[in-house]
Design an enzyme around this catalytic site. Sequence first.
Site, short mmCIF file in Angstrom:
data_model
loop_
_atom_site.label_atom_id
_atom_site.label_comp_id
_atom_site.label_asym_id
_atom_site.label_seq_id
_atom_site.Cartn_x
_atom_site.Cartn_y
_atom_site.Cartn_z
N GLU A 1 43.53 -42.13 -14.92
CA GLU A 1 43.52 -41.00 -13.96
C GLU A 1 43.10 -41.53 -12.61
O GLU A 1 42.15 -42.31 -12.49
CB GLU A 1 42.50 -39.92 -14.35
CG GLU A 1 42.92 -39.01 -15.47
CD GLU A 1 41.88 -37.92 -15.75
OE1 GLU A 1 41.15 -37.51 -14.82
OE2 GLU A 1 41.81 -37.50 -16.92
N GLU B 1 36.66 -39.11 -20.97
CA GLU B 1 35.45 -38.95 -20.16
C GLU B 1 34.28 -38.38 -20.95
O GLU B 1 33.79 -37.27 -20.67
CB GLU B 1 35.75 -38.06 -18.95
CG GLU B 1 36.87 -38.57 -18.08
CD GLU B 1 37.07 -37.77 -16.79
OE1 GLU B 1 36.41 -36.74 -16.61
OE2 GLU B 1 37.89 -38.19 -15.97
#
Length: 440
Positions: free
Chosen positions: A345, A166
């Site tokens: 995720e 991320e």
Amino acid sequence: MSIHKFPHNFLWGAATASYQIEGAWNEDGKGESIWDRFSHTPGKITNADTGDVACDHYHRYTEDIALMRTLGLKAYRFSTAWARVFPSGRGCINTKGLDFYDRLVDAMCAANLEPFLTLYHWDLPQALQDQGGWTNRNTAYAFADYAAVMTKCLGDRVRNWTTFNEPSVITFIGNLTGEHAPGIKDTKISYQVAHNLNVAHGLGVQAIRSANSKVNAGIVLNLWMAEPATEATQDVEAANNFWDVNETLFLDPIFKGFYPPAVYEAIGEKMPEIKDGDLALIAQELDFVGINYYSRNVISASGKMNKIPGSAYTEMGWEVCAPALRRMLVKINSEYKLPPIYITENGSAFQDTISSDGKIHDPERTDYLRQHFIQTHLAMQDGVDIRGYMVWSLLDNFEWGHGFSKRFGMVRVDYETQKRTIKDSGEWYAEVIRTNQVRE
Ligand code: IFM
């Protein structure tokens, strides 16, 4: 009732990250990270929580791997703490730190778990931050050296390597809003950080491959689908623009070789310094891309909507909207030439309570996962090449600025005793894995 049957080799797993679970923040020669420094600074984290002990995974990893076996996981996505291996970020290796990951990977292999290793899930060595952190291009070279050492040591057993988790969170929450370490609030700096992360990704992929040509290299991007509040043209245009400005800063350079024009337009002279050759370096061909998906943004011509009437929300205040995952996967699949995708995720925080039977009945979490699994399956039928799914998270853990107040785990952690209890959602997931299918 329809049944969604997944391919026989679909990789079901769970994900965690070093700072969120390991604890042992200063043991066995580990150096300080920016998250150690940030969480030890008063006022930064809810309830003044820190990751000093967290889930004590550093000492309990064999128990945690046994839990993964009980759940029947086929893969485990974890991250390594750079400062455990290089306490100062570069230079001398701390062999005790490296040994920990060596033992951890051995334990995964013995449990038949496919390791997915992330080199950077936000815990930069503080010593590098003291030299400018990600605003300093030299950090990208230090990252490549770290990537090479890790691949040389673990590449014989770890097939799947991720450079960054991320990067947009590192960029914007760490360096624009300052809610995450290192707590900087500066637009120009944040975009320079984004570019240096992209450069570090490119250098990291090269380093991984030269250390071991047999492994797979990729990156994990978090994407929030942007959807219009209505079908009115102004709303649709606003949503498209929101996506272009907020979600393509990493997708475009990595998969198209250039920065999105919408970003240039939005930030003007705050664009980072880009050296000759950087864009080609960043656009390394990848073996896979990880997508983290939690929710979407709903946009109208007047801006982002806060609450969508009729929608359910998680404890994070994030709207539950699984169909937007399918729409987003189809969108990126048609707009980019992507390698195979893993959902790296997806999961939800809810207030769990322990029932009188000692169990944690968490139907909202199960339902959240069920809906997202189904939408992923539908996206696969739409032609998107998705190879696996890592639920966030295996364990309740340190949720960054929220400390331990948000629980994402399929396994409850009692932070007083470190007792682990599989929640109903974990039992349900085990059944999904066992049958390789989801019932609607
Ligand atoms: O806990 C985080 C994780 O570290 C990165 N992705 C989102 C999760 C939930 O906020």
